[in-house]
Design a protein around this motif. Sequence first.
Motif, mmCIF file in Angstrom:
data_model
loop_
_atom_site.group_PDB
_atom_site.id
_atom_site.type_symbol
_atom_site.label_atom_id
_atom_site.label_comp_id
_atom_site.label_asym_id
_atom_site.label_seq_id
_atom_site.Cartn_x
_atom_site.Cartn_y
_atom_site.Cartn_z
ATOM 1 N N UNK A 170 0.862 -1.188 0.000
ATOM 2 C CA UNK A 170 0.000 0.000 0.000
ATOM 3 C C UNK A 170 0.896 1.234 0.000
ATOM 4 N N UNK A 171 0.787 2.051 -1.048
ATOM 5 C CA UNK A 171 1.545 3.293 -1.152
ATOM 6 C C UNK A 171 0.616 4.448 -0.789
ATOM 7 N N UNK A 172 0.882 5.077 0.334
ATOM 8 C CA UNK A 172 0.032 6.174 0.802
ATOM 9 C C UNK A 172 0.489 7.495 0.198
ATOM 10 N N UNK A 173 -0.482 8.272 -0.247
ATOM 11 C CA UNK A 173 -0.217 9.534 -0.941
ATOM 12 C C UNK A 173 -1.022 10.644 -0.277
ATOM 13 N N UNK A 174 -1.077 11.804 -0.940
ATOM 14 C CA UNK A 174 -1.888 12.903 -0.421
ATOM 15 C C UNK A 174 -3.202 13.059 -1.189
ATOM 16 N N UNK A 175 -3.446 12.166 -2.139
ATOM 17 C CA UNK A 175 -4.713 12.164 -2.864
ATOM 18 C C UNK A 175 -5.287 10.747 -2.848
ATOM 19 N N UNK A 176 -6.604 10.651 -3.060
ATOM 20 C CA UNK A 176 -7.278 9.363 -2.893
ATOM 21 C C UNK A 176 -6.874 8.340 -3.930
#
Length: 261
Positions: A170-176
């Motif tokens: 899971x790569x978490x970003x600042x957009x959905x």
Amino acid sequence: MTARTRAELATASRIVVKVGSSSISGESSWRIPVIVEALAAAHARGAEVVLVSSGAIASGIPFLRLDARPTDLATQQAAAAVGQNILMYRYQESLRPFDIVAGQVLLTTGDLENPTSRSNARRAMERLLGLRTLPIVNENDTVATQEIRFGDNDRLGALVAQLIEADALILLSDIESLYTKPPTDPGAEPIDIVAPDADLTGLEFGATVVNSVGTGGAATKVSAARLAAASGIGVLVTSADLVEQALAGAEIGTWFEPATS
């Protein structure tokens, strides 16, 4: 077993989660307990979880009374040395209510390219997971040089997922989710699923197109996601604020289907 769909994230046995500096540093440090709570929930159901976390340099900057992120390598290394300590303390304090111990793992590209050190890293990670700790991985910025740096921890996340043969990344970003072009551009559309053989030529992620050399942001996430997916690991790219839903298998973000061969 490899997660073939988003829904299978809820039952995946071994998961790597990557979070970037902007999501957990400075004014965003409040998000650390939120992310930890979601990871602890997955841990409680029996999953083995590895967190790949950026943020050492950013965390060290205010403690060294620097006005901005340093541009020279030596000061970056110094900031990382101070910041890594702060970062791990914040994670461990957030993990304490769940009775989970964090294990710090610092790596360089050379560590994963050299067969001996790669084997050592894998053995250490396997033992940490067997002891039911939460390994927290970051690039070893205090010894890395411009030539051997990962460049971004999205790639590090993919390499760690390969190293431990994770079921999902899971790569978490600042957009959905990822978009066909920068989300602020007219006509930008969210990308739901990316097949292993999908042709992404022409799609724009940030200021770069997918197949060019990206230096950060969405472009590196696409590159890292395809790297992991090509080795049979399902990858979800979504917002750090949706980490709980992601680990629960919700239909969110952009899903990179794992290759079957």
